[in-house]
Design a protein around this motif. Sequence first.
Motif, short mmCIF file in Angstrom:
data_model
loop_
_atom_site.label_atom_id
_atom_site.label_comp_id
_atom_site.label_asym_id
_atom_site.label_seq_id
_atom_site.Cartn_x
_atom_site.Cartn_y
_atom_site.Cartn_z
N HIS A 1 31.19 -10.25 -39.77
CA HIS A 1 31.39 -9.70 -41.12
C HIS A 1 32.44 -10.46 -41.93
CE1 HIS A 1 29.11 -5.80 -41.23
NE2 HIS A 1 29.01 -6.12 -39.96
N HIS A 2 33.59 -10.69 -41.32
CA HIS A 2 34.67 -11.24 -42.13
C HIS A 2 34.41 -12.69 -42.55
CE1 HIS A 2 38.43 -10.53 -44.07
NE2 HIS A 2 38.92 -11.67 -43.61
N GLN B 1 46.93 -10.68 -44.41
CA GLN B 1 46.25 -9.42 -44.05
C GLN B 1 46.69 -8.34 -45.03
OE1 GLN B 1 47.04 -7.84 -40.06
NE2 GLN B 1 44.85 -7.42 -39.91
N ASN C 1 39.23 -4.51 -39.92
CA ASN C 1 38.16 -3.97 -39.07
C ASN C 1 37.28 -5.14 -38.61
OD1 ASN C 1 38.55 -0.98 -39.31
ND2 ASN C 1 38.39 -1.50 -41.47
N PRO C 2 37.74 -5.90 -37.62
CA PRO C 2 36.95 -7.05 -37.19
C PRO C 2 35.65 -6.60 -36.55
CG PRO C 2 39.04 -6.91 -35.97
CD PRO C 2 38.94 -5.69 -36.81
N LYS D 1 42.91 -12.16 -42.26
CA LYS D 1 42.59 -11.34 -41.07
C LYS D 1 42.01 -10.00 -41.50
CE LYS D 1 46.44 -12.80 -38.20
NZ LYS D 1 47.73 -12.27 -37.75
N PRO D 2 40.86 -9.64 -40.95
CA PRO D 2 40.28 -8.34 -41.33
C PRO D 2 40.99 -7.19 -40.62
CG PRO D 2 38.94 -9.41 -39.65
CD PRO D 2 40.06 -10.36 -39.97
N GLU E 1 37.86 -7.11 -50.35
CA GLU E 1 38.54 -6.25 -49.38
C GLU E 1 38.18 -4.82 -49.78
OE1 GLU E 1 40.80 -6.26 -46.46
OE2 GLU E 1 39.93 -4.29 -46.91
#
Length: 552
Positions: free
Chosen positions: A424-425, A476, A419-420, A416-417, A347
């Motif tokens: 990437h996530h 998150q 910055n989706p 949960k990202p 993260e």
Amino acid sequence: MAAHVQPLTKRRATKRSAWSALTSHYKTVSKLHLRQLFADDPKRGERMALEAVGLYLDYSKNRVTDETLKLLVQLAEELGLRERIDAMFSGQKINITEKRAVLHIALRAPKDASILVDGKNVVPEVHSVLDKMADFSNRVRSGAWKGHTGKQIRNVVNIGIGGSDLGPVMAYEALKHYSDRDMTFRFVSNVDGTDFAEAVQDLDPAETLFIISSKTFTTLETMTNAHTARSWSLAGLGNDETSVAKHFVAVSTNAAEVAKFGIDTANMFEFWDWVGGRYSMDSAIGLSTMVAIGPENFRSMLNGFHQMDEHFRTAPFEANLPVLMGLLAVWYNDFFGAQTVAVLPYEQYLKRFPAYLQQLTMESNGKHVTLGGKEVSRDTGPIYWGEPGTNGQHSFYQLIHQGTRLIPCDFIAFVKPLNPLGRHHDLLLANVFAQTEALAFGKTPEQVKAEGTPDWLVPHRVFEGDRPTNTILAEQLTPESLGKLVALYEHSVFTQGVLWDIDSFDQWGVELGKVLAQRIVPEIEDNAEPLLKHDSSTNSLIRRYRKLKQAQ
Ligand code: F6P
């Protein structure tokens, strides 16, 4: 000796039996490979996992059996962990060398709680400071608090070091997503002038507020930076001393020194001697965090801390996240001889988390004598270090996978990202799972050969595996989950300290260097050649520095 501390003789006796059971058990477990442990118990990955207050800990990829965990829990019980937890939560002076209570848990206690220190309930004071911080933060954020020239404050510079810096900067970076993006936050800690110069080089003094954060308000680095900031601010504001009131606030336990510096104590946010520096990010030391993310988010972070506190205080040891993490750290440190623990947050916002943890863990448990002042009989505090993933994978992970040292790792990830962005996530999380799988199971010579690898290359491409990991998974990264995560490590550190019978809350080890530096300062600054009485190395370094400095 404080009343709560068990008599030393009793502690020693119980210590011997519990530790020795683990010593013989280690001989069996150390020969078991994680491959075998998983093969023997197909449900191990589900069984050896624990979810509490929204954090999921998978500890199945550790070199332990059920018996190991039973013995470790027994060790904790025999060494009085339950009593020590109760002693901390009830405000007893468990920091025995400084004769202080250790009550960071009071900083996040609900308003109606009662926690007594010397017969006085400290919770109302905590909430009154929080309210004062909220009022101030709201005024700065809304623009109601104006600078000396009437301009709105747009920049906040926190000046502090150690716990008065690492917590604030870590929390700011971690919660940047929730911060006011119209404001700029900077953190100055180092006495190296570059730190200050770079932090303010693009700032307008008329729009800049300094928060001088120091528990003692005497720390060399912080006071030097604070005086430099004062001069910088005054120079930009027509040298009008009255401007200080609008551009400087203080966070401290030392009102007298704050006043001496020239900050009106009405602009001082208080905390107390029962808050250790490295446990203070949720006290007034978190003022910059509150200005950045707003009072509501700050309170939500405190709520996260409190949930973990309650879990730690009440859950049985075998189902207690911080206790389990603390016990595992002791297991590797004292039986496997592991020297370090890598903390690997997947993260990006947690990029300063390992640095923050370094002070929390190493200043707390870097001790060589017991509470009773005797030399410890086992290694204490491991070295904590780390970098955010996946960056570390392309640098130091080689050594974790194939080096000769055992490095237990904590992987931290969120479902949960914030910055989706495209894939990437999923790619990030795939790497978390892949790394812990590779570390545990490795790749055998047979597997390597089966891929057609020539014989000479096989040893180079073998992964022994059996490298232990924890995986911490939360939904998150939020203020609340950050609070839970920090409290998890705080209480894991406490658990480790109890098992080693040390004072996790003092830090005498930082004193000697400070005193010697104060002695060397005049020897460096005096125009006349000083009479040096250090060792020959220190003397000649000072002489060389003086000579080259004068030649400039
Ligand atoms: O270096 C030791 C230490 O006392 C830390 O424990 C503390 O966080 C730091 O210095 C800063 O101290 P202060 O907040 O008093 O300036």
